[in-house]
Design an enzyme around this catalytic site. Sequence first.
Site, PDB file in Angstrom:
ATOM      1  N   ASP A  83       0.851  -1.191   0.000  1.00  0.00           N
ATOM      2  CA  ASP A  83       0.000   0.000   0.000  1.00  0.00           C
ATOM      3  C   ASP A  83       0.893   1.250   0.000  1.00  0.00           C
ATOM      4  O   ASP A  83       1.277   1.731  -1.063  1.00  0.00           O
ATOM      5  CB  ASP A  83      -0.930  -0.075   1.217  1.00  0.00           C
ATOM      6  CG  ASP A  83      -1.927   1.059   1.296  1.00  0.00           C
ATOM      7  OD1 ASP A  83      -2.081   1.787   0.293  1.00  0.00           O
ATOM      8  OD2 ASP A  83      -2.568   1.225   2.342  1.00  0.00           O
ATOM      9  N   LYS A 103      -1.657  -2.389  -4.568  1.00  0.00           N
ATOM     10  CA  LYS A 103      -2.647  -1.403  -5.002  1.00  0.00           C
ATOM     11  C   LYS A 103      -2.068  -0.560  -6.129  1.00  0.00           C
ATOM     12  O   LYS A 103      -0.892  -0.194  -6.090  1.00  0.00           O
ATOM     13  CB  LYS A 103      -3.052  -0.514  -3.824  1.00  0.00           C
ATOM     14  CG  LYS A 103      -3.925  -1.253  -2.835  1.00  0.00           C
ATOM     15  CD  LYS A 103      -4.548  -0.345  -1.797  1.00  0.00           C
ATOM     16  CE  LYS A 103      -5.339  -1.186  -0.816  1.00  0.00           C
ATOM     17  NZ  LYS A 103      -5.799  -0.422   0.361  1.00  0.00           N
ATOM     18  N   ASP A 111      -7.425  -8.070   6.976  1.00  0.00           N
ATOM     19  CA  ASP A 111      -8.477  -7.847   7.974  1.00  0.00           C
ATOM     20  C   ASP A 111      -9.068  -6.443   7.925  1.00  0.00           C
ATOM     21  O   ASP A 111      -8.478  -5.509   7.385  1.00  0.00           O
ATOM     22  CB  ASP A 111      -7.903  -8.046   9.370  1.00  0.00           C
ATOM     23  CG  ASP A 111      -7.009  -6.881   9.793  1.00  0.00           C
ATOM     24  OD1 ASP A 111      -6.041  -6.583   9.055  1.00  0.00           O
ATOM     25  OD2 ASP A 111      -7.289  -6.247  10.824  1.00  0.00           O
ATOM     26  N   ARG A 119     -10.226 -12.304   8.174  1.00  0.00           N
ATOM     27  CA  ARG A 119      -8.976 -12.922   7.698  1.00  0.00           C
ATOM     28  C   ARG A 119      -9.217 -14.332   7.177  1.00  0.00           C
ATOM     29  O   ARG A 119      -8.465 -14.846   6.357  1.00  0.00           O
ATOM     30  CB  ARG A 119      -7.943 -12.992   8.832  1.00  0.00           C
ATOM     31  CG  ARG A 119      -7.455 -11.650   9.335  1.00  0.00           C
ATOM     32  CD  ARG A 119      -6.229 -11.871  10.217  1.00  0.00           C
ATOM     33  NE  ARG A 119      -5.910 -10.721  11.055  1.00  0.00           N
ATOM     34  CZ  ARG A 119      -5.170  -9.691  10.691  1.00  0.00           C
ATOM     35  NH1 ARG A 119      -4.699  -9.642   9.460  1.00  0.00           N
ATOM     36  NH2 ARG A 119      -4.916  -8.707  11.519  1.00  0.00           N
TER      37      ARG A 119
END
Length: 208
Positions: free
Chosen positions: A131, A159, A187, A193
């Site tokens: 990320d 991403k 999560d 998860r």
Amino acid sequence: MTGADERGGHTLGEDRLEEDRVHEDRFHEDIERILVPSAAIAARVQALARAIGEDYGHADGRLTVVPVMTGSLLFAADLVRALPHRRMRIQLATVSSYGGTATSSRGSAIVGALPKHLEGHHVLIVDDILDSGGTLRLLRSEFTARGAADVRACVLLRKRIPSALATPVEYVGFDIGDEFVVGYGLDYDDLYRNLPYVGSLRREAQRA
Ligand code: IMP
Ligand code: MG
């Protein structure tokens, strides 16, 4: 290095997703949309393991796989089982990068002890999602400082945002859009998860 096509992130076609959405029998009511069905994950994990197995042929017995807890729990478990012909150590690292909500990372912090005795070892970091890139940057510098022969990273998801795309990473499972996802280890507030697929969360399931 061979099999270069296995090292970039895959993108799934919409037709494939539609089919899997209908057939996925464990669809959770809090999930808005399945982004990566379990069958696609399984196939991609095998392909990544093939590439990793080839690249680490020289490192037998001096390979240390470092799953980043807790998000890579399922991914790492499947990945190392697809590499039974390689002798490796598995040592966990725990990094906390966001406060339990669906906000973007506010920095990464190491929790507890990091893997020891990395001198001369080929370290492969395994994480769930790339990320901001903070987690990989932090761990790479820590392991390099501990004398690792080299440090590479493998993430299930990346991403499609500038910070992630600018972060060096050797193995990528899937490139996805800029949205918050859960499942297969990822999560929201430590929930979801256990889902066998990666999906986006309904807005109603997210607390402000
Ligand atoms: P980075 O350090 O910003 O690259 O973030 C990586 C970590 O942030 C991941 O290992 C996850 O724990 C968390 N994270 C980032 N995006 C998501 C997401 O969409 N869903 C769940 N966790 C995420
Ligand atoms: Mg994580």
